[in-house]
Design an enzyme around this catalytic site. Sequence first.
Site, PDB file in Angstrom:
ATOM      1  N   ARG A  29       0.814  -1.214   0.000  1.00 41.69           N
ATOM      2  CA  ARG A  29       0.000   0.000   0.000  1.00 41.69           C
ATOM      3  C   ARG A  29       0.853   1.272   0.000  1.00 41.69           C
ATOM      4  O   ARG A  29       0.508   2.254   0.645  1.00 41.69           O
ATOM      5  CB  ARG A  29      -0.952   0.038   1.206  1.00 41.69           C
ATOM      6  N   ARG A  33      -3.402   6.842   0.440  1.00 49.24           N
ATOM      7  CA  ARG A  33      -3.808   8.078   1.113  1.00 49.24           C
ATOM      8  C   ARG A  33      -2.751   8.730   1.998  1.00 49.24           C
ATOM      9  O   ARG A  33      -2.905   9.875   2.396  1.00 49.24           O
ATOM     10  CB  ARG A  33      -5.086   7.837   1.920  1.00 49.24           C
ATOM     11  N   ARG A  42      -6.283  11.713  -6.932  1.00 47.80           N
ATOM     12  CA  ARG A  42      -7.405  10.771  -6.899  1.00 47.80           C
ATOM     13  C   ARG A  42      -8.753  11.467  -6.833  1.00 47.80           C
ATOM     14  O   ARG A  42      -9.738  10.974  -7.373  1.00 47.80           O
ATOM     15  CB  ARG A  42      -7.264   9.873  -5.662  1.00 47.80           C
ATOM     16  N   ASP A  78      -6.589  -3.233  -7.511  1.00 52.91           N
ATOM     17  CA  ASP A  78      -7.160  -3.748  -6.269  1.00 52.91           C
ATOM     18  C   ASP A  78      -7.457  -5.230  -6.451  1.00 52.91           C
ATOM     19  O   ASP A  78      -7.660  -5.688  -7.582  1.00 52.91           O
ATOM     20  CB  ASP A  78      -8.437  -2.999  -5.877  1.00 52.91           C
ATOM     21  N   TYR A 153     -14.783 -11.671   0.933  1.00 48.27           N
ATOM     22  CA  TYR A 153     -15.507 -10.472   0.485  1.00 48.27           C
ATOM     23  C   TYR A 153     -16.780 -10.837  -0.275  1.00 48.27           C
ATOM     24  O   TYR A 153     -17.829 -10.217  -0.102  1.00 48.27           O
ATOM     25  CB  TYR A 153     -14.610  -9.574  -0.381  1.00 48.27           C
TER      26      TYR A 153
HETATM   27  O1  CP3 Z   1       0.221   0.537  -3.237  1.00 47.69           O
HETATM   28  C1  CP3 Z   1      -0.278  -0.600  -3.313  1.00 47.69           C
HETATM   29  O2  CP3 Z   1      -0.095  -1.471  -2.451  1.00 47.69           O
HETATM   30  C2  CP3 Z   1      -1.013  -0.958  -4.602  1.00 47.69           C
HETATM   31  C3  CP3 Z   1      -2.402  -0.874  -4.623  1.00 47.69           C
HETATM   32  C4  CP3 Z   1      -3.347  -1.764  -3.811  1.00 47.69           C
HETATM   33  C5  CP3 Z   1      -4.643  -1.301  -3.471  1.00 47.69           C
HETATM   34  N1  CP3 Z   1      -5.329  -2.341  -2.927  1.00 47.69           N
HETATM   35  C6  CP3 Z   1      -5.149   0.059  -3.734  1.00 47.69           C
HETATM   36  C7  CP3 Z   1      -6.158   0.579  -2.791  1.00 47.69           C
HETATM   37  C8  CP3 Z   1      -3.250  -3.090  -3.393  1.00 47.69           C
HETATM   38  C9  CP3 Z   1      -2.068  -4.029  -3.481  1.00 47.69           C
HETATM   39  C10 CP3 Z   1      -4.518  -3.443  -2.839  1.00 47.69           C
HETATM   40  C11 CP3 Z   1      -4.836  -4.798  -2.365  1.00 47.69           C
HETATM   41  C12 CP3 Z   1      -5.993  -4.981  -1.478  1.00 47.69           C
HETATM   42  N2  CP3 Z   1      -7.243  -4.442  -1.607  1.00 47.69           N
HETATM   43  C13 CP3 Z   1      -6.009  -5.873  -0.388  1.00 47.69           C
HETATM   44  C14 CP3 Z   1      -4.843  -6.729   0.045  1.00 47.69           C
HETATM   45  C15 CP3 Z   1      -3.862  -5.935   0.825  1.00 47.69           C
HETATM   46  C16 CP3 Z   1      -4.276  -5.701   2.250  1.00 47.69           C
HETATM   47  O3  CP3 Z   1      -4.404  -4.536   2.595  1.00 47.69           O
HETATM   48  O4  CP3 Z   1      -4.421  -6.681   2.976  1.00 47.69           O
HETATM   49  C17 CP3 Z   1      -7.279  -5.812   0.196  1.00 47.69           C
HETATM   50  C18 CP3 Z   1      -7.754  -6.561   1.429  1.00 47.69           C
HETATM   51  C19 CP3 Z   1      -8.063  -4.922  -0.597  1.00 47.69           C
HETATM   52  C20 CP3 Z   1      -9.494  -4.524  -0.432  1.00 47.69           C
HETATM   53  C21 CP3 Z   1      -9.576  -3.085  -0.114  1.00 47.69           C
HETATM   54  N3  CP3 Z   1      -9.447  -2.076  -1.058  1.00 47.69           N
HETATM   55  C22 CP3 Z   1      -9.706  -2.458   1.157  1.00 47.69           C
HETATM   56  C23 CP3 Z   1      -9.877  -3.191   2.467  1.00 47.69           C
HETATM   57  C24 CP3 Z   1      -9.674  -1.050   0.953  1.00 47.69           C
HETATM   58  C25 CP3 Z   1      -9.701   0.056   1.995  1.00 47.69           C
HETATM   59  C26 CP3 Z   1     -10.952   0.842   2.010  1.00 47.69           C
HETATM   60  C27 CP3 Z   1     -10.768   2.160   2.762  1.00 47.69           C
HETATM   61  O5  CP3 Z   1     -11.109   3.199   2.157  1.00 47.69           O
HETATM   62  O6  CP3 Z   1     -10.290   2.136   3.891  1.00 47.69           O
HETATM   63  C28 CP3 Z   1      -9.491  -0.850  -0.441  1.00 47.69           C
HETATM   64  C29 CP3 Z   1      -9.389   0.467  -1.121  1.00 47.69           C
HETATM   65  C30 CP3 Z   1      -8.034   0.781  -1.622  1.00 47.69           C
HETATM   66  N4  CP3 Z   1      -7.345  -0.024  -2.466  1.00 47.69           N
HETATM   67  C31 CP3 Z   1      -7.292   1.973  -1.381  1.00 47.69           C
HETATM   68  C32 CP3 Z   1      -6.110   1.846  -2.131  1.00 47.69           C
HETATM   69  C33 CP3 Z   1      -5.017   2.861  -2.279  1.00 47.69           C
HETATM   70  C34 CP3 Z   1      -7.680   3.166  -0.480  1.00 47.69           C
HETATM   71  C35 CP3 Z   1      -8.934   3.847  -0.839  1.00 47.69           C
HETATM   72  C36 CP3 Z   1      -8.936   4.915  -1.932  1.00 47.69           C
HETATM   73  O7  CP3 Z   1      -7.924   5.563  -2.216  1.00 47.69           O
HETATM   74  O8  CP3 Z   1     -10.041   5.110  -2.464  1.00 47.69           O
END
Ligand code: CP3
Length: 347
Positions: A29, A33, A42, A78, A153
């Site tokens: 990640r 943010r 974004r 994602d 999920y």
């Molecule tokens: O920088 C990186 O690591 C690359 C991008 C990446 C994202 N998601 C972008 C993202 C990666 C590798 C993921 C994988 C992902 N997505 C996982 C596995 C990694 C982990 O954290 O265990 C999981 C469980 C998800 C599902 C998911 N997507 C969640 C739980 C969330 C958070 C929601 C929130 O707003 O708190 C996301 C959204 C997400 N995916 C964000 C990012 C940068 C943040 C929200 C946004 O910017 O809108």
Amino acid sequence: MPIPTVVANPFLAACRGEPVPYTPVWFMRQAGRALPEYRSLRGTGSILDAIRRPDLAAEITLQPVRRYGVDAAILFSDIVVPVAAVGFGVEIRAGVGPVVDRPFETSADLQRLRPLEPALDTPWITETVRILVKELRVPLIGFAGGPFTLASYLVEGRPSRDHLKTKSLMYTDTPLWLALVDRLADLAVASLRDQIEAGAQAVQIFDSWAGALSPADYQRYVLPAATRIFEGIADLEVPRIHFGVGTGQLLSLMTSAGAEVIGVDWRVPLDHARQLAPKARALQGNLDPAVCLAPWEVVSAQAQAVLRSRPTTVGHIFNLGHGVLPTTDPGTLTRLVELIHAETSTR
Ligand code: CP3
């Protein structure tokens, strides 16, 4: 004058357990943010829409590479992208995570998980990867979600702490569960093959929530599908990383699925992880991301403790034990990369 040899990239060399000039670092990640440039680029639209725009997704991928000086980039995407692309009906809600319109319940729902055709369903991913490999001077990591995490999920319909609906399906209708995780494995293989063929030089499988399972249940209900993923991309010969949170009890089984590199969170010291997963060529981890919210002296001391806990200096990729927290000061991560490089440099 010695003839200069072509030095393998430190991240890829570490994945293979080969000697490195310094310990490579990247952060799960790392795009996101915590970065002001991410927040402004974004805006407030859906993240899945941002992922579908190659120029934007490529730029977001590059931001942390420029800012932190990390040794690898990870594609901005994602884990729910392939299931969304075949029309399962999933959105990512800000501050919540993946939310599903109609959760997976019966065998009829299997039809909503048709095979992924990357050229038709996710051409924007291929395009983003192509842009990135031209721009990047460090390897690009592609990724996919692991079977348990994605199934959770889809079955729960939203993030869950205890995964009770998921486990209930697993125990009560095991054939349907196994069919579900097989489908999810096939989606992961199709997406990963496309990312690798477009230029991704390593991949990570995020089975983030697999730690909710006992070893026996992981072996029976998840390992076959995880193995299917690793076997499905073996011929492409890129390093494969297998990661989950709280998976100390599973490290050996997760390695047996086929990964070269095993991700370790902060609950298991690296020397212990080494004993638990002797067959892994490399370990990745494992500073607690919460430590990065603390004053620099604490971060520095804990990062050096991670380095000291390594049984050997080869076969280690420094990372956090889970993703960067949104409230992290980006300056801390820049200093952390510098510290790891300086402390481990053999030149
Ligand atoms: O920088 C990186 O690591 C690359 C991008 C990446 C994202 N998601 C972008 C993202 C990666 C590798 C993921 C994988 C992902 N997505 C996982 C596995 C990694 C982990 O954290 O265990 C999981 C469980 C998800 C599902 C998911 N997507 C969640 C739980 C969330 C958070 C929601 C929130 O707003 O708190 C996301 C959204 C997400 N995916 C964000 C990012 C940068 C943040 C929200 C946004 O910017 O809108």
